[in-house]
Design a protein around this motif. Structure first.
Motif: not given
Length: 230
Positions: A85, A184, A186
């Motif tokens: 991540t 973000e 991931t």
């Protein structure tokens, strides 16, 4: 992947894989003991390659349904998901970052290891991904077919592979103000459990690649935003 994350290795089982799963029986209880780690240390691939290269040589695409036939019985490798991540702030509104990231075919312009993304004709939720990158003195190539899962507009894009390199992931968008947001990313990939220590050692390298991609995405999104407001 709708995004990245997170190489086209052969999915066929190499001839040395049987050696990696060599087993012995204890005299006391007949318990099966797998000597994969010690065998891996003494195998030809580790005598010639670095630990990271062994990880890259191991065939992705092996699943629990793929069994290895040994002298006495078949053995299915135990698989495990690894996760990376990264996040960064981008100076564009959340809606712009979301729209920009949703343009899958533009991803090779900013993600350093994605060489191509092609939308499957008549199946807009499916896309064919190719990854090419040079690392550890080797040319690394992976490919996979990904399906976009139901997105949450301006909040989340996520996907999972259907064929090829086993992977899944998500991109999340968090507003930070009227003209900036946090993105973000991931990505997760599946490997044989025996290689978990090696995957952990490689995580900083993979996270660095993803972070470079997000930094380039930040610049790409700003240009995209400027062009759309002209």
């Amino acid at each position: 992947m709708s995004a990245t994350s997170s190489f086209s290795f052969s999915v066929s089982t190499p001839t040395h894989l049987t050696d990696l799963t060599r087993r012995s029986r204890s005299r006391s209880g007949g318990t099966v003991v797998f000597n994969a780690i010690s065998t891996l240390r003494n195998s030809h691939c580790l005598r010639q390659l670095s630990v990271t290269e062994v990880f890259l040589r191991y065939p992705y695409g092996v699943t629990k349904r793929n069994s290895i036939v040994t002298r006495n019985r078949s053995f299915s490798p135990v698989m495990e998901w690894q996760h990376c991540t990264v996040r960064t702030e981008i100076d564009v509104p959340t809606s712009v970052a979301y729209k920009c990231y949703s343009d899958k075919q533009s991803i090779p312009r900013w993600m350093p290891f994605i060489s191509s993304v092609k939308i499957v004709e008549d199946e807009p939720d499916l896309s064919q991904w190719s990854l090419k990158y040079k690392a550890f003195g080797r040319d690394i190539e992976f490919s996979w077919l990904a399906r976009n899962m139901q997105p949450i507009p301006n909040q989340k894009i996520h996907w999972r592979s259907m064929e090829g390199l086993p992977n899944r992931g998500a991109v999340r968008f968090y507003p930070k103000g009227p003209s900036s947001c946090i993105v973000e990313l991931t990505t997760s990939y599946e490997i044989p459990q025996i290689l978990t220590p090696v995957a952990s050692a490689l995580r900083p390298f993979l996270e660095g690649l993803l972070m470079r991609g997000l930094e380039r995405f930040a610049k790409f999104a700003k240009t995209y935003h400027a062009d759309s407001t002209v």
